[in-house]
Design an enzyme around this catalytic site. Sequence first.
Site, PDB file in Angstrom:
ATOM      1  N   LYS A  67      19.429  61.206  -0.440  1.00  0.00           N
ATOM      2  CA  LYS A  67      18.637  60.126   0.153  1.00  0.00           C
ATOM      3  C   LYS A  67      18.935  59.389   1.399  1.00  0.00           C
ATOM      4  O   LYS A  67      18.334  59.039   2.205  1.00  0.00           O
ATOM      5  CB  LYS A  67      18.297  59.085  -1.098  1.00  0.00           C
ATOM      6  CG  LYS A  67      17.511  58.032  -0.799  1.00  0.00           C
ATOM      7  CD  LYS A  67      17.113  57.325  -2.130  1.00  0.00           C
ATOM      8  CE  LYS A  67      16.208  56.045  -1.681  1.00  0.00           C
ATOM      9  NZ  LYS A  67      15.741  55.457  -2.796  1.00  0.00           N
ATOM     10  N   HIS A 111       0.332  46.428  -1.187  1.00  0.00           N
ATOM     11  CA  HIS A 111       0.314  47.015  -2.675  1.00  0.00           C
ATOM     12  C   HIS A 111      -1.204  46.393  -3.116  1.00  0.00           C
ATOM     13  O   HIS A 111      -1.595  45.599  -2.952  1.00  0.00           O
ATOM     14  CB  HIS A 111       1.385  46.477  -3.473  1.00  0.00           C
ATOM     15  CG  HIS A 111       1.357  46.706  -4.843  1.00  0.00           C
ATOM     16  ND1 HIS A 111       1.816  48.113  -5.321  1.00  0.00           N
ATOM     17  CD2 HIS A 111       0.972  46.212  -5.891  1.00  0.00           C
ATOM     18  CE1 HIS A 111       1.566  48.349  -6.614  1.00  0.00           C
ATOM     19  NE2 HIS A 111       1.023  46.867  -6.880  1.00  0.00           N
TER      20      HIS A 111
HETATM   21  C1  GRF Z   1      -3.374  52.014  -0.625  1.00  0.00           C
HETATM   22  O1  GRF Z   1      -4.124  51.725  -1.559  1.00  0.00           O
HETATM   23  C2  GRF Z   1      -2.200  51.025  -0.636  1.00  0.00           C
HETATM   24  O2  GRF Z   1      -2.234  49.821  -0.848  1.00  0.00           O
HETATM   25  C3  GRF Z   1      -1.140  51.764  -1.427  1.00  0.00           C
HETATM   26  O3  GRF Z   1      -1.262  53.138  -1.160  1.00  0.00           O
HETATM   27  C4  GRF Z   1      -2.685  53.327  -0.654  1.00  0.00           C
HETATM   28  C5  GRF Z   1      -2.866  54.007   0.697  1.00  0.00           C
HETATM   29  O4  GRF Z   1      -3.886  54.466   1.157  1.00  0.00           O
HETATM   30  N1  GRF Z   1       0.245  51.194  -1.159  1.00  0.00           N
HETATM   31  P1  GRF Z   1      -4.071  55.040   2.661  1.00  0.00           P
HETATM   32  O5  GRF Z   1      -3.257  56.164   2.695  1.00  0.00           O
HETATM   33  O6  GRF Z   1      -3.665  53.999   3.498  1.00  0.00           O
HETATM   34  O7  GRF Z   1      -5.543  55.371   2.767  1.00  0.00           O
END
Ligand code: GRF
Length: 202
Positions: A67, A111
Amino acid sequence: MNKTILGILASGRGSNMQAICNSIDAGLLHAKVGLVISDKANAKVLDHAAAKGIPAICIERKNFHSKQEFEAAMAQQLTLYHVNLVILAGFMRILSADFVNLFSGSIMNIHPSLLPAFPGLDAHEQAIAYGAKVSGCTIHFVDEGMDTGPIIMQQAVSILAGDTVETLSERILAVEHELYPQAIRLYCEQRLCIEGRNVKII
Ligand code: GRF
């Protein structure tokens, strides 16, 4: 003021990346997306970035022994492209403390819940299963924990009777697309001040 150079890390569809680009194109955000990195070779986000002429590269974990080496490769590219702010937009990996410290105070994540409720995977499913009446989205600085860093902005979204993961995530996503560019804008305007767990908007 110089433009803030964004480095976007994403694993999937890239709708937040597009919302950020749209905000820049509309003149609402004085920033430039310098680089998009995905850990998934077939991620749509890479196509969207390439279509906009943004350098888009795939760095896959499986090509590295550890990692640490994988993250070092990402850090090297971010530095090469002079990235000032790292934007996690659906990046499905936990970053190590070493990586976080390297870009200390300059990594944001979005998030799809009101943290600290429903962190981690399947946030929409967790909220519906719990019977919550409200969820939403959170934009926070990243620390070495999972979805635990200091909160920058949050917006609530009601959970309606009969909501499914699809219907709820669609409504939350619309809010994400508004909120993320706003949070980035505050950063670019140097209006975010981290004091412990508290992010002051000045
Ligand atoms: C979003 O819902 C974000 O909150 C989460 O992952 C998703 C990503 O969506 N962390 P995108 O790839 O930006 O369409």
